[in-house]
Design a protein around this motif. Structure first.
Motif, PDB file in Angstrom:
ATOM      1  N   SER A  69       0.812  -1.227   0.183  1.00 28.20           N
ATOM      2  CA  SER A  69      -0.140   0.121   0.073  1.00 28.20           C
ATOM      3  C   SER A  69       0.894   1.263  -0.013  1.00 28.20           C
ATOM      4  O   SER A  69       2.120   1.167   0.158  1.00 28.20           O
ATOM      5  CB  SER A  69      -1.036  -0.093   1.366  1.00 28.20           C
ATOM      6  N   GLU A  70       0.222   2.371  -0.039  1.00 32.44           N
ATOM      7  CA  GLU A  70       1.082   3.418   0.226  1.00 32.44           C
ATOM      8  C   GLU A  70       1.755   3.785   1.475  1.00 32.44           C
ATOM      9  O   GLU A  70       2.843   4.574   1.436  1.00 32.44           O
ATOM     10  CB  GLU A  70      -0.003   4.953  -0.023  1.00 32.44           C
ATOM     11  N   GLY A  71       1.245   3.169   2.435  1.00 31.12           N
ATOM     12  CA  GLY A  71       1.762   3.314   3.668  1.00 31.12           C
ATOM     13  C   GLY A  71       2.850   2.346   4.203  1.00 31.12           C
ATOM     14  O   GLY A  71       3.803   2.573   5.014  1.00 31.12           O
ATOM     15  N   GLY A  72       2.783   1.183   3.448  1.00 38.97           N
ATOM     16  CA  GLY A  72       3.876   0.429   3.454  1.00 38.97           C
ATOM     17  C   GLY A  72       3.802  -1.055   2.827  1.00 38.97           C
ATOM     18  O   GLY A  72       3.015  -1.188   2.005  1.00 38.97           O
ATOM     19  N   LEU A  73       4.275  -2.180   3.363  1.00 36.87           N
ATOM     20  CA  LEU A  73       4.276  -3.435   2.981  1.00 36.87           C
ATOM     21  C   LEU A  73       4.393  -4.596   3.773  1.00 36.87           C
ATOM     22  O   LEU A  73       4.766  -4.363   5.061  1.00 36.87           O
ATOM     23  CB  LEU A  73       5.250  -3.568   1.498  1.00 36.87           C
ATOM     24  N   LYS A  95       7.985  -1.645 -14.011  1.00 35.89           N
ATOM     25  CA  LYS A  95       9.183  -1.169 -14.519  1.00 35.89           C
ATOM     26  C   LYS A  95       9.657   0.119 -13.484  1.00 35.89           C
ATOM     27  O   LYS A  95      10.574   0.769 -13.868  1.00 35.89           O
ATOM     28  CB  LYS A  95       9.138  -0.732 -15.931  1.00 35.89           C
ATOM     29  N   PHE A  96       8.861  -0.027 -12.429  1.00 30.54           N
ATOM     30  CA  PHE A  96       9.154   1.299 -11.557  1.00 30.54           C
ATOM     31  C   PHE A  96      10.002   0.650 -10.133  1.00 30.54           C
ATOM     32  O   PHE A  96       9.656  -0.320  -9.462  1.00 30.54           O
ATOM     33  CB  PHE A  96       7.635   1.727 -11.051  1.00 30.54           C
ATOM     34  N   LYS A  97      10.989   1.521  -9.685  1.00 28.47           N
ATOM     35  CA  LYS A  97      11.681   1.152  -8.787  1.00 28.47           C
ATOM     36  C   LYS A  97      11.438   1.942  -7.683  1.00 28.47           C
ATOM     37  O   LYS A  97      11.429   3.276  -7.723  1.00 28.47           O
ATOM     38  CB  LYS A  97      13.181   1.515  -9.127  1.00 28.47           C
ATOM     39  N   VAL A  98      11.441   1.233  -6.513  1.00 24.22           N
ATOM     40  CA  VAL A  98      10.889   2.170  -5.158  1.00 24.22           C
ATOM     41  C   VAL A  98      12.010   1.690  -4.087  1.00 24.22           C
ATOM     42  O   VAL A  98      12.373   0.553  -3.840  1.00 24.22           O
ATOM     43  CB  VAL A  98       9.562   1.635  -4.548  1.00 24.22           C
ATOM     44  N   ILE A  99      12.588   2.805  -3.585  1.00 23.92           N
ATOM     45  CA  ILE A  99      13.671   2.815  -2.783  1.00 23.92           C
ATOM     46  C   ILE A  99      13.245   3.856  -1.650  1.00 23.92           C
ATOM     47  O   ILE A  99      13.150   5.023  -2.041  1.00 23.92           O
ATOM     48  CB  ILE A  99      15.179   2.961  -3.245  1.00 23.92           C
ATOM     49  N   THR A 100      13.285   3.389  -0.282  1.00 21.49           N
ATOM     50  CA  THR A 100      12.815   4.330   0.585  1.00 21.49           C
ATOM     51  C   THR A 100      13.228   3.885   1.871  1.00 21.49           C
ATOM     52  O   THR A 100      13.809   2.859   2.226  1.00 21.49           O
ATOM     53  CB  THR A 100      11.128   4.528   0.731  1.00 21.49           C
ATOM     54  N   GLY A 117       5.533  -6.627   8.906  1.00 23.15           N
ATOM     55  CA  GLY A 117       4.988  -5.519   8.502  1.00 23.15           C
ATOM     56  C   GLY A 117       5.943  -4.495   8.593  1.00 23.15           C
ATOM     57  O   GLY A 117       6.589  -4.123   9.396  1.00 23.15           O
ATOM     58  N   ILE A 118       5.908  -3.557   7.327  1.00 18.45           N
ATOM     59  CA  ILE A 118       6.895  -2.476   7.245  1.00 18.45           C
ATOM     60  C   ILE A 118       6.234  -1.100   6.870  1.00 18.45           C
ATOM     61  O   ILE A 118       5.365  -1.293   5.835  1.00 18.45           O
ATOM     62  CB  ILE A 118       8.006  -2.641   6.277  1.00 18.45           C
ATOM     63  N   MET A 119       6.220  -0.262   7.485  1.00 22.50           N
ATOM     64  CA  MET A 119       5.920   1.034   7.376  1.00 22.50           C
ATOM     65  C   MET A 119       6.794   1.992   6.502  1.00 22.50           C
ATOM     66  O   MET A 119       8.274   2.089   7.031  1.00 22.50           O
ATOM     67  CB  MET A 119       5.408   1.772   8.523  1.00 22.50           C
ATOM     68  N   PHE A 120       6.356   2.763   5.575  1.00 23.07           N
ATOM     69  CA  PHE A 120       7.306   3.298   4.727  1.00 23.07           C
ATOM     70  C   PHE A 120       7.428   4.766   5.480  1.00 23.07           C
ATOM     71  O   PHE A 120       6.532   5.461   6.026  1.00 23.07           O
ATOM     72  CB  PHE A 120       6.731   3.955   3.331  1.00 23.07           C
ATOM     73  N   VAL A 121       8.820   5.303   5.526  1.00 24.54           N
ATOM     74  CA  VAL A 121       8.948   6.632   6.121  1.00 24.54           C
ATOM     75  C   VAL A 121       9.619   7.375   5.059  1.00 24.54           C
ATOM     76  O   VAL A 121      10.489   7.173   4.202  1.00 24.54           O
ATOM     77  CB  VAL A 121       9.933   6.506   7.159  1.00 24.54           C
ATOM     78  N   ASP A 122       8.924   8.594   4.777  1.00 26.87           N
ATOM     79  CA  ASP A 122       9.394   9.521   3.752  1.00 26.87           C
ATOM     80  C   ASP A 122       9.392   9.079   2.290  1.00 26.87           C
ATOM     81  O   ASP A 122      10.438   9.165   1.547  1.00 26.87           O
ATOM     82  CB  ASP A 122      10.797  10.176   3.900  1.00 26.87           C
ATOM     83  N   LEU A 123       8.436   8.256   1.964  1.00 31.72           N
ATOM     84  CA  LEU A 123       7.967   7.890   0.528  1.00 31.72           C
ATOM     85  C   LEU A 123       7.958   9.000  -0.272  1.00 31.72           C
ATOM     86  O   LEU A 123       7.021   9.766   0.050  1.00 31.72           O
ATOM     87  CB  LEU A 123       6.935   6.656   0.471  1.00 31.72           C
ATOM     88  N   ASP A 124       8.763   8.846  -1.446  1.00 34.35           N
ATOM     89  CA  ASP A 124       8.606   9.995  -2.220  1.00 34.35           C
ATOM     90  C   ASP A 124       7.294  10.257  -3.052  1.00 34.35           C
ATOM     91  O   ASP A 124       6.632   9.068  -3.091  1.00 34.35           O
ATOM     92  CB  ASP A 124       9.794  10.117  -3.314  1.00 34.35           C
ATOM     93  N   LYS A 125       6.922  11.465  -3.400  1.00 32.44           N
ATOM     94  CA  LYS A 125       5.694  11.636  -4.018  1.00 32.44           C
ATOM     95  C   LYS A 125       5.397  10.738  -5.224  1.00 32.44           C
ATOM     96  O   LYS A 125       4.274  10.163  -5.666  1.00 32.44           O
ATOM     97  CB  LYS A 125       5.534  12.988  -4.375  1.00 32.44           C
TER      98      LYS A 125
END
Length: 144
Positions: A69-73, A95-100, A117-125
């Motif tokens: 999800s937008e909040g984590g994985l 084909k999209f790379k996510v690093i956060t 369960g992992i929550m994203f911190v400062d995921l870019d827009k």
């Protein structure tokens, strides 16, 4: 002149009141973001497994994406990670790379691995918008 009535002028039916505020009954109803499970993602990208790299100060792990999800994985990892442990997370979806940056929210032992369960911190827009768009893609995919 006739008074124009509105829906608010109609009283509730006894025993079937609809004048209420929604309150979630389960923790799943309280989630801030819609989650896509690995079957949803596999259907969109025709990939059975999406691997996620997780880096701690001490070690690099490779886990299997279980939901997103937008909040984590949610990941399946070979080792238990402590709650609140800071991480860096990276994966390619489509084909999209996510690093956060991220943080561990919970870990549970399952049959084959540790479900983490992992929550994203400062995921870019750009990443946030891409992940949010996956749900719309799923809905359109299922409608076709």
């Amino acid at each position: 002149m006739n008074k124009i009535l509105s829906w608010d002028d109609i009283p509730s039916v006894d025993g079937l009141e609809i004048d209420w505020d929604y309150k979630p009954k389960t923790s799943l109803d309280k989630r801030a973001f819609v989650r896509l499970d690995h079957n949803d993602i596999a259907g969109l990208f025709e990939e059975k497994v999406i691997f996620v790299k997780v880096s701690t100060v001490k070690k690099l792990y490779t886990g299997q994406l279980l939901d997103l999800s937008e909040g984590g994985l949610l990941l399946g990892l070979p080792d238990r990670l402590d709650k609140n442990l800071p991480l860096k997370v990276g994966f390619i979806i489509g084909k999209f790379k996510v690093i956060t940056k991220a943080v561990v929210k919970h870990t549970c032992k399952s049959e084959e691995c540790y479900t983490t369960g992992i929550m994203f911190v400062d995921l870019d827009k750009k990443s946030r918008e891409y992940i949010a768009g996956l749900y719309a893609s799923k809905v359109l995919y299922l409608a076709s």
